[in-house]
Design a protein around this motif. Structure first.
Motif, short mmCIF file in Angstrom:
data_model
loop_
_atom_site.label_atom_id
_atom_site.label_comp_id
_atom_site.label_asym_id
_atom_site.label_seq_id
_atom_site.Cartn_x
_atom_site.Cartn_y
_atom_site.Cartn_z
N PHE A 1 0.94 -1.18 0.15
CA PHE A 1 0.10 0.05 0.31
C PHE A 1 0.74 1.31 0.00
O PHE A 1 0.45 2.36 -0.45
CB PHE A 1 -0.98 0.04 1.14
CG PHE A 1 -2.00 -1.19 1.17
CD1 PHE A 1 -2.80 -1.36 2.35
CD2 PHE A 1 -2.26 -1.70 0.10
CE1 PHE A 1 -3.65 -2.35 2.27
CE2 PHE A 1 -3.16 -2.74 0.14
CZ PHE A 1 -4.00 -3.26 1.00
N LEU B 1 -5.08 5.65 -0.83
CA LEU B 1 -4.99 6.55 -1.86
C LEU B 1 -6.04 6.28 -2.89
O LEU B 1 -6.69 7.16 -3.51
CB LEU B 1 -3.75 6.70 -2.44
CG LEU B 1 -3.19 7.87 -3.36
CD1 LEU B 1 -3.79 9.09 -2.96
CD2 LEU B 1 -1.85 7.90 -3.89
N ILE B 2 -5.88 4.87 -3.26
CA ILE B 2 -6.80 4.40 -4.30
C ILE B 2 -7.99 4.74 -3.94
O ILE B 2 -9.22 5.13 -4.75
CB ILE B 2 -6.61 3.04 -4.72
CG1 ILE B 2 -5.48 2.87 -5.66
CG2 ILE B 2 -7.91 2.34 -5.09
CD1 ILE B 2 -5.85 3.20 -7.05
N SER C 1 3.25 7.06 -6.44
CA SER C 1 2.45 7.74 -7.91
C SER C 1 2.62 9.09 -7.69
O SER C 1 2.69 9.88 -8.99
CB SER C 1 1.12 7.34 -7.63
OG SER C 1 0.31 7.92 -6.61
N THR C 2 2.87 9.88 -6.60
CA THR C 2 3.16 11.35 -6.43
C THR C 2 4.37 11.86 -7.19
O THR C 2 4.52 12.85 -7.29
CB THR C 2 3.09 11.86 -5.14
OG1 THR C 2 3.87 11.01 -4.41
CG2 THR C 2 1.58 11.61 -4.25
N THR D 1 1.72 3.00 -3.33
CA THR D 1 0.99 3.85 -3.84
C THR D 1 1.37 5.47 -3.72
O THR D 1 1.19 5.93 -4.66
CB THR D 1 -0.52 3.83 -3.58
OG1 THR D 1 -0.54 4.06 -1.95
CG2 THR D 1 -0.91 2.35 -3.65
N LEU D 2 1.99 5.73 -2.58
CA LEU D 2 2.37 7.15 -2.45
C LEU D 2 3.24 7.54 -3.57
O LEU D 2 3.67 8.71 -3.79
CB LEU D 2 2.84 7.24 -1.12
CG LEU D 2 1.86 6.81 0.13
CD1 LEU D 2 2.62 7.22 1.35
CD2 LEU D 2 0.82 7.82 0.03
N GLY E 1 -8.40 -4.29 2.64
CA GLY E 1 -7.53 -4.84 1.69
C GLY E 1 -6.94 -3.99 0.49
O GLY E 1 -6.37 -4.57 -0.48
N SER E 2 -7.18 -2.83 0.36
CA SER E 2 -6.86 -1.92 -0.58
C SER E 2 -6.23 -0.62 -0.08
O SER E 2 -6.46 -0.30 1.02
CB SER E 2 -7.93 -1.48 -1.55
OG SER E 2 -9.13 -1.08 -0.67
N PRO E 3 -5.30 0.10 -0.72
CA PRO E 3 -4.70 1.26 -0.38
C PRO E 3 -5.67 2.47 -0.37
O PRO E 3 -6.60 2.56 -0.78
CB PRO E 3 -3.63 1.56 -1.06
CG PRO E 3 -3.74 0.55 -2.37
CD PRO E 3 -5.02 -0.16 -2.26
N THR F 1 -1.01 2.36 -9.29
CA THR F 1 -1.97 3.74 -8.96
C THR F 1 -1.69 4.69 -10.16
O THR F 1 -2.59 5.36 -10.52
CB THR F 1 -1.65 4.31 -7.44
OG1 THR F 1 -1.84 3.29 -6.74
CG2 THR F 1 -2.59 5.47 -7.27
N TYR G 1 -5.90 -4.47 -6.23
CA TYR G 1 -4.89 -4.41 -5.22
C TYR G 1 -5.47 -5.14 -4.07
O TYR G 1 -4.62 -5.94 -3.47
CB TYR G 1 -5.13 -2.72 -4.50
CG TYR G 1 -3.88 -1.82 -4.89
CD1 TYR G 1 -4.46 -0.81 -5.82
CD2 TYR G 1 -2.74 -2.03 -4.50
CE1 TYR G 1 -3.54 -0.04 -6.19
CE2 TYR G 1 -1.89 -1.17 -5.26
CZ TYR G 1 -1.82 -0.17 -5.88
OH TYR G 1 -1.14 0.49 -6.46
#
Lengths: 224, 215, 243
Positions: free
Chosen positions: A159, B66-67, A165-166, A162-163, B62-64, A173, A197
């Motif tokens: 997870f 941000l998404i 992506s910035t 995903t950061l 189960g998902s981030p 993401t 995900y």
């Protein structure tokens, strides 16, 4: 309302490449953080070298009480202030490693602490050195203890990517965002990627549980 | 590293920090209430009642984050639901935090030995009375440290709202950087602001954990 | 062989050993008995430096033991210890538990290790358990493996810290049998135990401790039938009644 679920499916290769990126990043960050975190955890457990303990504690507390995003920005956007310009991927990996090492250090420390003192005493009483005791008796048992927490941390790293992506790192993401700006099938894409995900985290958790069963079989211990 | 450039914009930074604190408090409040209720539902015996909530918790854990923010913030207007940045952020944090908190509450309740339920039933207490007087007081003792630990995580997670444009401290920081060209200084100060809030809370949680272990 | 001179030990403000001296000759079996809290286990653990003494000297084989790590480790290879809670390594098989010391601390080659471990397993009567894991064994079996593990280091002396206190009554006999075998083979032993009949049978000398001091010592027949000290009499009475 017309939903075009074919758009994300048609672009599956593009998205799957993103997923591969995500997993690759996760593995690299996990490996590095595990190594660094174990070192830190042992230092934090050991108390003996006061300076090392103090530094490690300061590091862990600073990292765990500030957001990962700010840490990422500090490394990617902040360091150029001193002339250090890192490519986004490198900066991202360093930042995520720095972040996760702190959490892993605490997991490792706790894992060592719950091991019965008698294990160390028994090792010493047959003449093993500190290093041998740690390597052959304490650490293998600690590894068994911390496996569930490590599995959890692994998912947290997924997870965390995903950061990145910035920073325009082309993980899943960012690719979702790019696909969105090209096709405008917003809800379909983001729901699809959310489920991707979810699938990835389930699959990884299952894989790690399998590894746990295979390599650390439950040797049901009546404490002795 | 001289922080005078940052100091010149201290009001902007302070405003952003206030927004962060505000957002944190709201997110903590809504997610805890929602998570608590969901957690209770997850301990019920009715499979039909539990099912949708189980799915919700699974997906949102189960998902981030941000998404999830992207999905709601960009997705809702797409399907015709007009939603503001503020509403999006609160909604997502409620769902995201609620899912984790539901798990914490659920496992806290399920850690109470069956014998407690049986004893309460044999005294003729109904469900509400049992929960209120016997189960929840004990469950909260178990759940409180991980719950507070999660709250501290939520405070840090509010920084992620900056990515969709929420004007909390990290977003304000970006604006200041564009003017002052001192990215390191600005982010260090922002990090320190988070630290000043989170560190004392972490210490409090640690001391609480020590106390529940010895009790 | 073992010479403890005037040992003092405190845990914080609590003085647990108030000047205890003991000499153990080669081949001698010394049993230490006494009420709980008398400091018996602490004293035993001072012999192989699992506890650091505040005052006093520890002499092993005519050599004064300092705190130097290498010297202490050397000594620990020569003095085996068996613990009340066995402390077997749960993640290693029985074979590996016994082999670990010889492999790592003695650098024994693989064929010698095989020989040593097999003969020890036979000696304690558990040859069929060599691939089992501690968690699969009973308490009595685990303790016998623990004894084998200490013996694998070819020690000059063995220390036993309440070896049967954690065992169910029906399992005590098998462990005591192994210890008796060692005694007849001439192993120097210091045993802390609550098993009075066993103590009487096996010991060359009985040491009675109370309140951090040795209050009486002598041959087993004398101590058990005609103790001199009132404290000893009271203790024996309380224990024999339970038997």
């Amino acid at each position: 309302m017309f939903f075009d679920w074919w758009t994300p499916i048609r672009n599956l290769p593009y998205l799957l490449t993103g997923a591969a990126y995500t997993l690759g990043l996760t593995l690299v960050v996990f490996a590095l953080s595990f190594a660094a975190g174990t070192g830190l955890g042992v230092v934090r457990y050991n108390h003996r070298n006061k300076l090392a303990y103090g530094l490690a504690t300061a590091y862990v507390e600073l990292i765990r009480n500030t957001p990962a995003l700010v840490q990422i920005f500090l490394i990617y956007f902040g360091l150029p202030q001193f002339g250090i310009s890192l490519p986004p991927l490198v900066a991202g990996i360093i930042a995520l490693t720095v972040n996760n090492s702190a959490y892993i250090s605490e997991i490792v420390r706790a894992g060592i602490q719950v091991i019965h003192k008698g294990q160390t005493e028994a090792s010493h009483s047959i003449g093993l050195t500190e290093a041998q005791t740690f390597l052959f008796v304490i650490f293998p048992q600690a590894l068994r203890n911390i496996f569930p927490s490590m599995t959890n941390q692994f998912i947290m790293i997924i997870f965390g990517t995903t950061l990145l992506s910035t920073l325009d790192v082309r993980e899943l993401t960012q690719r979702a965002s790019i696909l969105n700006s090209e096709t405008f099938r917003t809800m379909e894409i983001f729901v699809f990627v959310t489920l991707m995900y979810y699938g990835i985290s389930i699959a990884c958790a299952a894989a790690l549980r399998w590894i746990n069963r295979r390599y650390f079989p439950q040797i049901n211990s009546q404490e002795g | 590293m001289d922080l005078s450039a940052v100091w010149a914009y201290r009001i902007v930074l302070a405003k952003g920090f206030l927004v962060t604190v505000e957002l944190s408090i709201m997110a903590i409040a809504t997610s805890t209430v929602f998570g608590f209720l969901t957690g209770l539902i997850l301990t019920s015996k009715s499979k039909g009642l539990k099912a949708p909530f189980k799915i919700y918790v699974e997906v949102f854990r189960g998902s981030p984050l941000l998404i999830q923010l992207f999905m709601i913030f960009f997705g809702f207007p797409y399907i015709g639901i007009q939603i503001s940045l503020f509403q999006t952020t609160i909604l997502v944090f409620t769902l995201y935090g609620g899912a984790y908190i539901a798990e914490i509450i659920r496992s806290g309740i399920e850690s109470i030995p069956k014998g407690q339920f049986e004893a309460a039933a044999s005294m003729g207490l109904n469900y509400a009375q049992t929960m209120r007087t016997i189960i929840l007081p004990q469950a909260m003792k178990v759940s409180l440290p991980p719950l507070m630990g999660f709250h501290i995580g939520l405070i840090k997670d509010t920084s992620i709202a900056s990515v969709i444009g929420y004007m909390e401290v990290v977003k304000e920081g970006k604006a200041i950087i564009n003017i002052t060209a001192k990215p390191f200084d600005v982010y260090i100060v922002i990090a320190l602001l988070y630290f000043v809030i989170c560190y004392p809370l972490s210490r409090f949680v640690t001391s609480m954990e020590k106390r529940t272990r010895t009790s | 062989m073992i010479n403890m001179k005037d040992i003092h030990k405190s845990f914080g403000h609590l003085e647990v050993l108030k000047g205890v001296s003991l000499q153990v000759g080669k081949g001698e079996v010394v049993v230490i008995i006494g009420p709980s809290g008398s400091g018996k286990s602490t004293f035993l653990r001072c012999i192989n430096k699992l506890e650091r003494v505040n005052k006093g000297e520890v002499w092993i084989d005519g050599v004064l033991l300092g705190d130097h790590k290498h010297q202490v480790r050397q000594m620990r290879q020569e003095i085996g210890m068996v613990f009340q809670s066995f402390n077997l390594f749960p993640h290693l098989s029985v074979f590996d538990n016994i082999a670990l010391g010889p492999r790592l601390a003695l650098g024994m080659p693989a064929d010698k290790v095989e020989e040593t471990v097999s003969s020890l397993l036979a000696k304690v009567g558990l040859s069929d358990k060599r691939d089992a894991y501690p968690g699969q064994l009973s308490g009595g079996q685990q303790q016998r493996i623990a004894i084998a593990r200490s013996l694998a280091m070819h020690p000059k002396a063995m220390l036993f810290d309440e070896p049967t206190s954690a065992l169910d009554p029906e399992l005590i006999g098998e462990v005591l049998a192994v210890i008796k075998t060692l005694a007849t083979e001439g192993m120097t032993m210091v045993i802390v135990t609550h098993e009075m009949n066993f103590a009487r049978e096996i010991s060359d000398r009985v040491v009675v401790m109370a309140d951090g001091r040795i209050i009486e010592e002598g041959p087993p027949d004398l101590i058990f039938t005609a103790p001199k000290e009132a404290r000893t009499k009271a203790f024996l009475r309380s224990v024999i009644d339970k038997v």
